[in-house]
Design an enzyme around this catalytic site. Structure first.
Site, PDB file in Angstrom:
ATOM      1  N   ARG A 208    -106.536  83.276 -11.259  1.00 18.12           N
ATOM      2  CA  ARG A 208    -105.819  82.393 -10.334  1.00 18.12           C
ATOM      3  C   ARG A 208    -105.685  81.086 -11.106  1.00 18.12           C
ATOM      4  O   ARG A 208    -106.600  80.271 -11.134  1.00 18.12           O
ATOM      5  CB  ARG A 208    -106.582  82.199  -9.025  1.00 18.12           C
ATOM      6  CG  ARG A 208    -106.338  83.332  -8.055  1.00 18.12           C
ATOM      7  CD  ARG A 208    -106.700  82.937  -6.656  1.00 18.12           C
ATOM      8  NE  ARG A 208    -106.207  83.934  -5.710  1.00 18.12           N
ATOM      9  CZ  ARG A 208    -106.791  84.165  -4.543  1.00 18.12           C
ATOM     10  NH1 ARG A 208    -107.862  83.501  -4.177  1.00 18.12           N
ATOM     11  NH2 ARG A 208    -106.281  85.053  -3.741  1.00 18.12           N
ATOM     12  N   PRO A 209    -104.545  80.890 -11.750  1.00 17.10           N
ATOM     13  CA  PRO A 209    -104.412  79.920 -12.836  1.00 17.10           C
ATOM     14  C   PRO A 209    -104.383  78.443 -12.443  1.00 17.10           C
ATOM     15  O   PRO A 209    -103.370  77.762 -12.568  1.00 17.10           O
ATOM     16  CB  PRO A 209    -103.093  80.342 -13.489  1.00 17.10           C
ATOM     17  CG  PRO A 209    -102.301  80.942 -12.371  1.00 17.10           C
ATOM     18  CD  PRO A 209    -103.309  81.628 -11.497  1.00 17.10           C
ATOM     19  N   CYS A 210    -105.522  77.936 -12.038  1.00 14.60           N
ATOM     20  CA  CYS A 210    -105.617  76.512 -11.712  1.00 14.60           C
ATOM     21  C   CYS A 210    -105.438  75.643 -12.956  1.00 14.60           C
ATOM     22  O   CYS A 210    -105.122  74.460 -12.843  1.00 14.60           O
ATOM     23  CB  CYS A 210    -106.936  76.217 -11.006  1.00 14.60           C
ATOM     24  SG  CYS A 210    -108.403  76.764 -11.872  1.00 14.60           S
ATOM     25  N   HIS A 211    -105.611  76.234 -14.147  1.00 18.56           N
ATOM     26  CA  HIS A 211    -105.411  75.470 -15.382  1.00 18.56           C
ATOM     27  C   HIS A 211    -103.957  75.036 -15.551  1.00 18.56           C
ATOM     28  O   HIS A 211    -103.674  74.131 -16.327  1.00 18.56           O
ATOM     29  CB  HIS A 211    -105.870  76.281 -16.609  1.00 18.56           C
ATOM     30  CG  HIS A 211    -105.173  77.588 -16.787  1.00 18.56           C
ATOM     31  ND1 HIS A 211    -105.566  78.733 -16.108  1.00 18.56           N
ATOM     32  CD2 HIS A 211    -104.104  77.947 -17.540  1.00 18.56           C
ATOM     33  CE1 HIS A 211    -104.775  79.737 -16.457  1.00 18.56           C
ATOM     34  NE2 HIS A 211    -103.873  79.285 -17.319  1.00 18.56           N
ATOM     35  N   ARG A 212    -103.042  75.622 -14.805  1.00 18.94           N
ATOM     36  CA  ARG A 212    -101.621  75.285 -14.913  1.00 18.94           C
ATOM     37  C   ARG A 212    -101.235  74.061 -14.086  1.00 18.94           C
ATOM     38  O   ARG A 212    -100.074  73.669 -14.077  1.00 18.94           O
ATOM     39  CB  ARG A 212    -100.770  76.489 -14.504  1.00 18.94           C
ATOM     40  CG  ARG A 212    -100.944  77.671 -15.435  1.00 18.94           C
ATOM     41  CD  ARG A 212    -100.123  78.869 -15.025  1.00 18.94           C
ATOM     42  NE  ARG A 212    -100.490  80.026 -15.834  1.00 18.94           N
ATOM     43  CZ  ARG A 212    -100.339  81.282 -15.460  1.00 18.94           C
ATOM     44  NH1 ARG A 212     -99.795  81.550 -14.278  1.00 18.94           N
ATOM     45  NH2 ARG A 212    -100.710  82.270 -16.244  1.00 18.94           N
TER      46      ARG A 212
END
Length: 178
Positions: A141-145
């Protein structure tokens, strides 16, 4: 008196050696999940507050499909994770975490744009940031984006250096030449 039937869910964990270091995978058995395990947590080595609960059993077998997909991601062959997740956040957190999945591979968005997409008032952007920071499924769940509106790298549970490494891997940032 008849006692209600209780269902025991097997919770297990394993580790996976990734280009970022050893990842901790935690999941619950599920008849509907690819490979039979619904992912409940994916943690990175530098992440704050990561512990393995003593009632979980170490077992790599249920995570074979998750590991296969992580390998494909790190090899540049997978851009979206089709996995079953089981998380237990608040209704607001769950809504934010699901919205993270819609941010395309190789792109970024700002906290403000994500707030607008979710209909979160500007005064509650901090709550949005806190929900992103509580994401239990880093990478998948790409919170790094999610970055600052000015392009700056804001906090990341596993450290800003890891966030930069993930965004560089995905092509959202150019590699730094020394």
């Amino acid at each position: 008196m008849i006692s209600p039937e209780t269902t025991t869910v097997t919770t297990s964990y394993t580790t996976f050696d990734s280009p970022l270091g050893e990842l901790l995978l935690v999941g619950e058995e599920s008849a509907t999940a690819p490979g039979g395990t619904a992912l409940t947590a994916l943690s990175l080595p530098q992440q704050r507050g990561v512990t393995v609960h003593p009632r979980r059993q170490r077992d790599p077998a249920p995570f074979a499909e998750v590991v296969r997909r992580l390998r494909a991601y790190f090899a540049g062959e997978l851009t979206h994770f089709e996995l079953e997740f089981r998380t237990s956040g608040t209704a607001f957190q769950e809504r934010v975490w699901q919205a993270l999945e819609a941010i395309p591979y190789g792109t970024t968005t700002s906290y403000g744009r994500l707030a607008d997409a979710l209909g979160v008032p500007r005064g509650e952007v901090r709550a949005l940031g806190a929900a992103i920071g509580a994401n239990p499924l880093l990478i998948v769940r790409p919170c790094h984006r999610v970055i600052g509106a000015d392009g700056t790298m804001r906090g990341y549970a596993a450290g800003v250096e890891t966030k930069i490494a993930l965004l560089t891997h995905e092509g959202a940032l150019q590699p730094t030449l020394l």
